[in-house]
Write a protein that holds these residues in place. Sequence first.
Motif, PDB file in Angstrom:
ATOM      1  N   ASP A 153     -42.625 -94.757  31.394  1.00 49.98           N
ATOM      2  CA  ASP A 153     -43.024 -95.812  30.462  1.00 49.98           C
ATOM      3  C   ASP A 153     -44.528 -96.000  30.387  1.00 49.98           C
ATOM      4  O   ASP A 153     -45.031 -96.587  29.438  1.00 49.98           O
ATOM      5  CB  ASP A 153     -42.347 -97.140  30.840  1.00 49.98           C
ATOM      6  CG  ASP A 153     -42.691 -97.574  32.254  1.00 49.98           C
ATOM      7  OD1 ASP A 153     -42.626 -96.720  33.159  1.00 49.98           O
ATOM      8  OD2 ASP A 153     -43.028 -98.746  32.448  1.00 49.98           O
ATOM      9  N   GLU A 154     -45.255 -95.520  31.416  1.00 48.83           N
ATOM     10  CA  GLU A 154     -46.712 -95.672  31.375  1.00 48.83           C
ATOM     11  C   GLU A 154     -47.314 -94.490  30.614  1.00 48.83           C
ATOM     12  O   GLU A 154     -47.287 -93.352  31.097  1.00 48.83           O
ATOM     13  CB  GLU A 154     -47.285 -95.747  32.778  1.00 48.83           C
ATOM     14  CG  GLU A 154     -46.921 -97.046  33.493  1.00 48.83           C
ATOM     15  CD  GLU A 154     -46.601 -96.823  34.963  1.00 48.83           C
ATOM     16  OE1 GLU A 154     -47.548 -96.729  35.752  1.00 48.83           O
ATOM     17  OE2 GLU A 154     -45.411 -96.703  35.299  1.00 48.83           O
ATOM     18  N   ASP A 190     -39.547 -91.335  36.111  1.00 46.05           N
ATOM     19  CA  ASP A 190     -40.228 -92.388  36.851  1.00 46.05           C
ATOM     20  C   ASP A 190     -39.146 -93.334  37.387  1.00 46.05           C
ATOM     21  O   ASP A 190     -38.155 -93.597  36.714  1.00 46.05           O
ATOM     22  CB  ASP A 190     -41.190 -93.140  35.918  1.00 46.05           C
ATOM     23  CG  ASP A 190     -42.028 -94.148  36.686  1.00 46.05           C
ATOM     24  OD1 ASP A 190     -42.288 -93.910  37.889  1.00 46.05           O
ATOM     25  OD2 ASP A 190     -42.412 -95.167  36.090  1.00 46.05           O
ATOM     26  N   LYS A 206     -46.503 -91.772  43.790  1.00 48.45           N
ATOM     27  CA  LYS A 206     -47.732 -92.051  43.032  1.00 48.45           C
ATOM     28  C   LYS A 206     -48.743 -92.739  43.946  1.00 48.45           C
ATOM     29  O   LYS A 206     -48.336 -93.531  44.793  1.00 48.45           O
ATOM     30  CB  LYS A 206     -47.416 -93.000  41.867  1.00 48.45           C
ATOM     31  CG  LYS A 206     -46.630 -92.392  40.742  1.00 48.45           C
ATOM     32  CD  LYS A 206     -46.403 -93.478  39.685  1.00 48.45           C
ATOM     33  CE  LYS A 206     -45.640 -92.969  38.497  1.00 48.45           C
ATOM     34  NZ  LYS A 206     -45.387 -94.044  37.512  1.00 48.45           N
TER      35      LYS A 206
HETATM   36 CA    CA Z   1     -43.101 -97.037  35.380  1.00 43.74          CA
END
Ligand code: CA
Length: 229
Positions: free
Chosen positions: A10-11, A53, A105
């Motif tokens: 989503d990023e 993710d 991450k």
């Molecule tokens: Ca995310």
Amino acid sequence: MDALILIVEDEAPQAEMLRYNLESEGYRTALASDGEEGLALAQSLVPDLAILDWMLPGMSGVDLCRSLRASDATRAMPIILLTARGEEGDRVQGLDSGADDYVVKPFSPREVMARVRALLRRARPSLSEEELSYGDIQMDLAAHKVKRAGQTLHLGPTEFRLLRALMERPGRVLSRDRLLDLAWGREIYVEDRTVDVHVRRLRKALNEGGQVDVIRTVRGEGYAIDDVQ
Ligand code: CA
């Protein structure tokens, strides 16, 4: 045709960074920004690998991973889970959901690319090879040549890509949609019937010498390369 990698993130900057790096390595990519869209794309495109993710709006990456594992078409798809979490318990939960690998991450693109290559090699050994063979059929991918029982066959470019798609997945039934994606690319609109026409041409070329037909037609499903008639 190069492997298709689905990115569900989503990023946008992260997604773009992954897309850029994957495409620089010659992979094709598809992007989804939430779990539902990711699931829909995974089912329609059947990518060769998915990078999910963990933290997504709506359906989480872990839930998406479980859904992909529960579906026949995507059960064996290599999956890499990305997460900002680094706790040991999270790692276990991530791998329990069916992910093949887990990257914390922030990560370096180089690290993710190495995992992608390793998983693809494991899933599809032929991707890293220059030659494919099945029975008495040999494909030289670098030289774009096909031989059957030592005789050179003359295949058109589409027939060559179709044969490659089938030979990379021996015994597996590929739907017309899947073959369209593998041999024509997903951006091009081609009718399903066109697949049948090219499979017929491919068959004719392969069986020129009167050999056994190795392409199996599965009515209502698609085609496979195998011995079962
Ligand atoms: Ca995310």
